[in-house]
Design a protein around this motif. Structure first.
Motif, mmCIF file in Angstrom:
data_model
loop_
_atom_site.group_PDB
_atom_site.id
_atom_site.type_symbol
_atom_site.label_atom_id
_atom_site.label_comp_id
_atom_site.label_asym_id
_atom_site.label_seq_id
_atom_site.Cartn_x
_atom_site.Cartn_y
_atom_site.Cartn_z
ATOM 1 N N ASP A 226 -8.222 52.509 19.666
ATOM 2 C CA ASP A 226 -6.813 52.105 19.606
ATOM 3 C C ASP A 226 -6.676 50.730 18.960
ATOM 4 O O ASP A 226 -5.726 50.483 18.196
ATOM 5 N N TRP A 227 -7.610 49.821 19.259
ATOM 6 C CA TRP A 227 -7.524 48.478 18.682
ATOM 7 C C TRP A 227 -7.713 48.527 17.167
ATOM 8 O O TRP A 227 -6.940 47.901 16.420
ATOM 9 N N TYR A 228 -8.713 49.269 16.687
ATOM 10 C CA TYR A 228 -8.931 49.348 15.236
ATOM 11 C C TYR A 228 -7.779 50.067 14.540
ATOM 12 O O TYR A 228 -7.393 49.708 13.419
ATOM 13 N N ARG A 229 -7.206 51.058 15.191
ATOM 14 C CA ARG A 229 -6.069 51.767 14.610
ATOM 15 C C ARG A 229 -4.850 50.849 14.522
ATOM 16 O O ARG A 229 -4.063 50.939 13.576
ATOM 17 N N ALA A 230 -4.713 49.943 15.486
ATOM 18 C CA ALA A 230 -3.551 49.055 15.519
ATOM 19 C C ALA A 230 -3.735 47.794 14.674
ATOM 20 O O ALA A 230 -2.763 47.062 14.445
ATOM 21 N N ASN A 231 -4.965 47.537 14.200
ATOM 22 C CA ASN A 231 -5.230 46.289 13.480
ATOM 23 C C ASN A 231 -5.913 46.527 12.129
ATOM 24 O O ASN A 231 -6.960 45.910 11.827
ATOM 25 N N PRO A 232 -5.328 47.357 11.265
ATOM 26 C CA PRO A 232 -5.956 47.601 9.963
ATOM 27 C C PRO A 232 -6.033 46.348 9.092
ATOM 28 O O PRO A 232 -6.950 46.223 8.265
ATOM 29 N N ASP A 233 -5.107 45.408 9.273
ATOM 30 C CA ASP A 233 -5.141 44.192 8.461
ATOM 31 C C ASP A 233 -6.388 43.360 8.741
ATOM 32 O O ASP A 233 -6.798 42.551 7.893
ATOM 33 N N TRP A 234 -6.967 43.546 9.928
ATOM 34 C CA TRP A 234 -8.174 42.785 10.272
ATOM 35 C C TRP A 234 -9.408 43.355 9.571
ATOM 36 O O TRP A 234 -10.280 42.591 9.143
ATOM 37 N N TRP A 235 -9.504 44.695 9.452
ATOM 38 C CA TRP A 235 -10.737 45.288 8.928
ATOM 39 C C TRP A 235 -10.641 45.879 7.520
ATOM 40 O O TRP A 235 -11.650 45.929 6.802
ATOM 41 N N GLN A 236 -9.471 46.316 7.095
ATOM 42 C CA GLN A 236 -9.372 46.978 5.793
ATOM 43 C C GLN A 236 -9.834 46.114 4.616
ATOM 44 O O GLN A 236 -10.467 46.632 3.690
ATOM 45 N N PRO A 237 -9.561 44.795 4.601
ATOM 46 C CA PRO A 237 -10.005 43.994 3.457
ATOM 47 C C PRO A 237 -11.519 43.984 3.255
ATOM 48 O O PRO A 237 -11.989 43.659 2.161
#
Length: 334
Positions: free
Chosen positions: A306-317
């Motif tokens: 849920d955390w990774y799904r809610a925070n794409p701006d943190w990991w997508q780059p």
């Protein structure tokens, strides 16, 4: 209390900083971090006005001495920790994990500062899948990679400085952590972000390698327990009885994300891949009274997804660069 946290912009260290500030408002924190690829200062944005972030190398003896002199406690998370990277180029692992620890120990010795050393269960090597035993504080070291061997060496430096110089130090060896803010090169976040990005997860070898999973918050709560109640000079193992094989982890991630459980690819195994880790944390629980809060791995994994799904701006780059590093090194088999 003034606490120096090395590696405080990395996964476990940053979670330690966030949890400490949330639970211990009387603690002042300085973070020393080199801000390599594995660190993400965005993790600390919410507390930027409450910490002193120093960008620097833990192997910089002059810088380390200045920061240690102003601290009451040093918690040493900073480490190169990715096995695949250690196989490709061990040099940074020697520099950070050994030379960096030496610089800290000398500064702590000069200024008589309380020191806690974060290590890993990988220093013990691995266990057979059908072995009923688990690692304990008495297990002999048997590292199998440049990463685990340099961590083992750093542990032994701490032990020697305690015995030779009376250092006020403790050591903890922890099992595999999972949770929010973990770099997506690591096993669980890589599989989660692959599925979220529409990419099939990759599984080394037969996928039966077992890891003993613990939520990062449980780990960091245990670290504070050791700092406050641990016996100087002693080692404590941190684990939450979370043994799960890698195939089950991937299948569970797929199921929780609404995908078929077999929607992954087997790839060639990495050299020296340890078979099984398992931590016996009896001493920590009985002597110091620590207990993990995340007892159900599936629910903890669901919250992490849920955390990774809610925070794409943190990991997508970072996703494209991470997958580029693996390109050509993982041959699909079967």
């Amino acid at each position: 209390m003034r606490v120096l946290v090395t590696g405080g912009a990395g996964f476990i260290g940053a979670n330690f900083v966030l949890r400490t500030l949330a639970q211990r408002p009387d603690v002042e924190i300085t973070v020393l971090d080199k801000l390599t690829y594995a660190a993400n200062p965005a993790t600390l944005e919410s507390v930027a006005d409450r910490i002193d972030l120093v960008v620097g190398d833990v192997a910089d003896a002059a810088l380390v001495d200045r920061l240690v002199a102003a601290a009451d406690v040093v918690v040493h998370f900073a480490a190169e920790s990715h096995n695949d990277n250690s196989l490709a180029d061990p040099s940074s692992f020697v520099q950070t994990n050994l030379v960096g620890t030496f610089a800290l120990l000398e500064a702590v010795r000069r200024h008589d500062v309380r020191y806690h050393h974060i290590s890993t269960d990988e220093v013990y090597g691995d266990l057979d899948l059908d072995d009923p035993t688990r690692f304990t504080e008495a297990t002999a070291y048997n590292p199998s990679s440049p990463y685990s061997s340099t961590k083992a060496g750093s542990d032994l430096l701490v032990r020697a400085w305690v015995r030779s110089f009376g250092l006020r130090a403790t050591i903890s060896n922890c099992s595999n952590n999972y949770g929010p803010y973990q770099h997506i090169e690591k096993f669980i976040p890589r599989q989660i972000t692959n599925v979220l990005a529409g990419v099939r997860p990759k599984l080394y070898g037969d996928g039966l390698n077992v890891r003993d999973w613990i939520h990062v918050d449980d780990h960091n709560d245990a670290v504070w327990t050791i700092i406050e109640r641990g016996e100087i000079g002693e080692t404590y193992l941190i684990g939450a009885d979370g043994e799960v094989n890698n195939r089950t982890v991937v299948e569970t991630i797929l199921e929780l994300l609404g995908q078929p459980a077999d929607a992954f690819d087997f790839v060639t195994d990495r050299p020296g891949h340890d078979r099984r880790y398992a931590i016996d944390s009896t001493r920590l629980r009985t002597e110091l009274g620590w207990q993990p809060q995340y007892l159900d791995f599936r629910s903890g994994l669901s919250a992490t997804i849920d955390w990774y799904r809610a925070n794409p701006d943190w990991w997508q780059p970072h996703k494209q660069a991470v997958e580029a590093n693996y390109a050509g090194t993982e041959r699909v088999i079967g």
